[in-house]
Design a protein around this motif. Structure first.
Motif, PDB file in Angstrom:
ATOM      1  N   SER A 143       0.943  -1.310   0.191  1.00 41.16           N
ATOM      2  CA  SER A 143       0.039   0.257  -0.035  1.00 41.16           C
ATOM      3  C   SER A 143       0.884   1.246  -0.048  1.00 41.16           C
ATOM      4  O   SER A 143       2.195   1.177   0.553  1.00 41.16           O
ATOM      5  CB  SER A 143      -0.882  -0.023   1.234  1.00 41.16           C
ATOM      6  OG  SER A 143      -1.628  -1.036   1.363  1.00 41.16           O
ATOM      7  N   PHE A 144       0.301   2.388  -0.482  1.00 40.00           N
ATOM      8  CA  PHE A 144       1.112   3.548  -0.487  1.00 40.00           C
ATOM      9  C   PHE A 144       0.048   4.743  -0.549  1.00 40.00           C
ATOM     10  O   PHE A 144      -1.084   4.603  -1.309  1.00 40.00           O
ATOM     11  CB  PHE A 144       2.112   3.785  -1.663  1.00 40.00           C
ATOM     12  CG  PHE A 144       1.741   3.610  -3.101  1.00 40.00           C
ATOM     13  CD1 PHE A 144       1.324   4.668  -3.773  1.00 40.00           C
ATOM     14  CD2 PHE A 144       1.412   2.366  -3.602  1.00 40.00           C
ATOM     15  CE1 PHE A 144       1.017   4.529  -5.082  1.00 40.00           C
ATOM     16  CE2 PHE A 144       1.028   2.216  -4.799  1.00 40.00           C
ATOM     17  CZ  PHE A 144       0.788   3.379  -5.818  1.00 40.00           C
ATOM     18  N   THR A 176      -2.260  -2.206 -10.261  1.00 47.08           N
ATOM     19  CA  THR A 176      -2.332  -1.183  -9.446  1.00 47.08           C
ATOM     20  C   THR A 176      -3.937  -1.220  -9.008  1.00 47.08           C
ATOM     21  O   THR A 176      -4.786  -1.557  -9.812  1.00 47.08           O
ATOM     22  CB  THR A 176      -2.117   0.096  -9.805  1.00 47.08           C
ATOM     23  OG1 THR A 176      -3.143   0.581 -11.093  1.00 47.08           O
ATOM     24  CG2 THR A 176      -0.631   0.402 -10.293  1.00 47.08           C
ATOM     25  N   ALA A 177      -4.189  -0.747  -7.457  1.00 41.62           N
ATOM     26  CA  ALA A 177      -5.516  -0.833  -7.145  1.00 41.62           C
ATOM     27  C   ALA A 177      -5.869   0.620  -6.689  1.00 41.62           C
ATOM     28  O   ALA A 177      -4.904   1.062  -5.736  1.00 41.62           O
ATOM     29  CB  ALA A 177      -5.663  -1.886  -6.258  1.00 41.62           C
ATOM     30  N   GLU A 178      -6.857   1.144  -7.190  1.00 41.96           N
ATOM     31  CA  GLU A 178      -7.028   2.606  -6.709  1.00 41.96           C
ATOM     32  C   GLU A 178      -8.408   2.447  -6.221  1.00 41.96           C
ATOM     33  O   GLU A 178      -9.416   2.117  -6.559  1.00 41.96           O
ATOM     34  CB  GLU A 178      -7.137   3.417  -7.895  1.00 41.96           C
ATOM     35  CG  GLU A 178      -5.628   3.731  -8.859  1.00 41.96           C
ATOM     36  CD  GLU A 178      -5.950   4.260  -9.834  1.00 41.96           C
ATOM     37  OE1 GLU A 178      -5.945   5.484 -10.031  1.00 41.96           O
ATOM     38  OE2 GLU A 178      -5.835   3.689 -11.221  1.00 41.96           O
ATOM     39  N   ASN A 187      -5.382  12.118   1.866  1.00 37.21           N
ATOM     40  CA  ASN A 187      -5.699  10.530   2.432  1.00 37.21           C
ATOM     41  C   ASN A 187      -6.159   9.262   1.162  1.00 37.21           C
ATOM     42  O   ASN A 187      -6.937   8.687   1.408  1.00 37.21           O
ATOM     43  CB  ASN A 187      -6.931  10.476   3.349  1.00 37.21           C
ATOM     44  CG  ASN A 187      -6.566  11.548   4.537  1.00 37.21           C
ATOM     45  OD1 ASN A 187      -5.553  11.574   4.956  1.00 37.21           O
ATOM     46  ND2 ASN A 187      -7.631  12.242   5.237  1.00 37.21           N
ATOM     47  N   ARG A 188      -5.517   9.675   0.232  1.00 40.85           N
ATOM     48  CA  ARG A 188      -5.710   8.641  -1.042  1.00 40.85           C
ATOM     49  C   ARG A 188      -5.186   7.375  -0.518  1.00 40.85           C
ATOM     50  O   ARG A 188      -4.008   7.306   0.191  1.00 40.85           O
ATOM     51  CB  ARG A 188      -4.908   9.207  -2.238  1.00 40.85           C
ATOM     52  CG  ARG A 188      -5.631  10.488  -2.655  1.00 40.85           C
ATOM     53  CD  ARG A 188      -5.056  10.752  -4.186  1.00 40.85           C
ATOM     54  NE  ARG A 188      -5.354   9.909  -5.050  1.00 40.85           N
ATOM     55  CZ  ARG A 188      -6.611   9.877  -5.775  1.00 40.85           C
ATOM     56  NH1 ARG A 188      -7.549  10.605  -5.616  1.00 40.85           N
ATOM     57  NH2 ARG A 188      -6.603   8.998  -6.750  1.00 40.85           N
ATOM     58  N   HIS A 189      -5.534   6.117  -1.000  1.00 44.48           N
ATOM     59  CA  HIS A 189      -5.084   4.881  -0.728  1.00 44.48           C
ATOM     60  C   HIS A 189      -5.023   4.374  -2.105  1.00 44.48           C
ATOM     61  O   HIS A 189      -5.918   3.966  -2.848  1.00 44.48           O
ATOM     62  CB  HIS A 189      -6.185   4.238   0.000  1.00 44.48           C
ATOM     63  CG  HIS A 189      -5.577   2.824   0.488  1.00 44.48           C
ATOM     64  ND1 HIS A 189      -4.507   2.672   1.580  1.00 44.48           N
ATOM     65  CD2 HIS A 189      -5.677   1.645  -0.069  1.00 44.48           C
ATOM     66  CE1 HIS A 189      -4.453   1.374   1.890  1.00 44.48           C
ATOM     67  NE2 HIS A 189      -4.883   0.611   0.594  1.00 44.48           N
ATOM     68  N   ASN A 190      -3.614   3.691  -2.414  1.00 37.80           N
ATOM     69  CA  ASN A 190      -3.438   2.864  -3.595  1.00 37.80           C
ATOM     70  C   ASN A 190      -2.532   1.659  -3.283  1.00 37.80           C
ATOM     71  O   ASN A 190      -1.807   1.688  -1.967  1.00 37.80           O
ATOM     72  CB  ASN A 190      -2.583   3.660  -4.689  1.00 37.80           C
ATOM     73  CG  ASN A 190      -3.099   5.154  -4.860  1.00 37.80           C
ATOM     74  OD1 ASN A 190      -4.284   5.264  -5.321  1.00 37.80           O
ATOM     75  ND2 ASN A 190      -2.261   6.289  -4.426  1.00 37.80           N
TER      76      ASN A 190
END
Length: 210
Positions: A143-144, A176-178, A187-190
Motif C-alpha cells: 500500500s501507498f 495497481t488498485a485505486e 488521504n488517498r489509498h493505492n
C-alpha cells in the motif's frame, strides 16, 4: 454438547463472513468493495485471500490511453448495460501493467461488480467491454498514499522484496488498485498487487516463536 458445537461453528462462519464483507477503512468512497481476508503481514507487504468474483474490464488501446478505458467502465455502471440499470459504485479500480519492449504499459482496466450480480451480471453494450469471472486468489499487496507515480520503481522494489523473501508469484505483470476518485486530494489509498502462485511465506514466518 452437539448443539453447543453447532452454535460455535455457526458463530465462527459468521465471523469469517463478516471479515470478508466488511469494507476496509480506506474504501470509504464506494458502496461495495472487493472484500478480502488478510492471511499474514510482512514489513514490506501483506498477503490477502480473495473470494471468487466477477469483473467488467476494458482493454487499454494505445491510440486512446488508460483514461478512455476507465470512462467506458464508468458508462457501463451508469446504465450502459443490458438491461440498462444503474449499478452502485465499487472499488478498487484495477489496472494491469506489463513491460512491453522495455516500456511499462497499462493493458487492461477492471471494476468488480457488486456481489448481487455475480450469478447474473449485466451484459455490456459497449463492444470494447468484457466480463471476467475470477477464481479465488491470493495476492501480495503493498500500500501507498498520494498519487500513482513512479510505478516502475515502486513495482520493482516490491518485486525484489518478494524474490528476497522467496515468495512464488506471477512475475510478468503487476496490478495497481485505486480506491479514490480523481477529485480526492488527501488521504488517498493505492496498492500494488502481485498474484501469488504458492503459499505466502510470511504465514510460516509469523508462526515462528519470537
Amino acid at each position: 454438547m452437539l448443539l453447543v458445537l453447532v452454535v460455535i461453528l455457526h458463530l465462527l462462519s459468521q465471523s469469517v463472513l463478516a471479515q470478508r464483507t466488511r469494507k476496509p477503512y480506506f474504501c470509504s468512497e464506494a458502496e461495495e468493495c472487493y472484500s478480502f481476508l488478510t492471511i499474514c503481514r510482512d514489513p514490506e507487504y501483506e498477503a490477502r485471500a480473495y473470494e471468487p468474483s466477477v469483473w467488467v474490464g476494458s482493454r487499454v488501446l494505445p491510440t486512446e490511453g488508460r483514461y478512455r478505458a476507465v470512462s467506458r467502465l464508468r458508462d457501463y455502471f451508469n446504465k450502459k448495460n443490458r438491461p440498462g440499470i444503474q449499478i452502485e459504485r465499487t472499488a478498487p479500480l484495477i489496472t494491469t501493467y506489463m513491460d512491453i519492449n522495455g516500456e511499462l504499459k497499462a493493458t487492461n482496466v477492471y471494476l468488480v461488480l457488486p456481489r448481487r450480480f455475480f450469478t447474473n451480471p449485466p451484459y455490456p453494450r459497449d463492444i470494447m467491454l468484457f466480463l471476467r469471472r475470477m477464481p479465488p486468489m491470493t495476492i501480495f499487496v503493498k500500500s501507498f498514499g498520494g498519487w500513482i507515480t513512479s510505478l516502475r520503481q515502486k513495482s520493482q522494489d516490491m518485486f525484489e522484496d518478494l524474490l528476497r523473501k522467496r515468495d512464488v508469484f506471477l512475475q510478468d505483470r503487476f496490478y495497481t488498485a485505486e480506491y479514490n476518485g480523481p477529485l480526492t486530494l488527501f488521504n488517498r489509498h493505492n496498492e500494488i498487487w502481485y498474484l501469488s502462485l504458492g503459499p505466502p511465506r510470511c504465514q510460516a514466518r509469523n508462526r515462528q516463536p519470537r
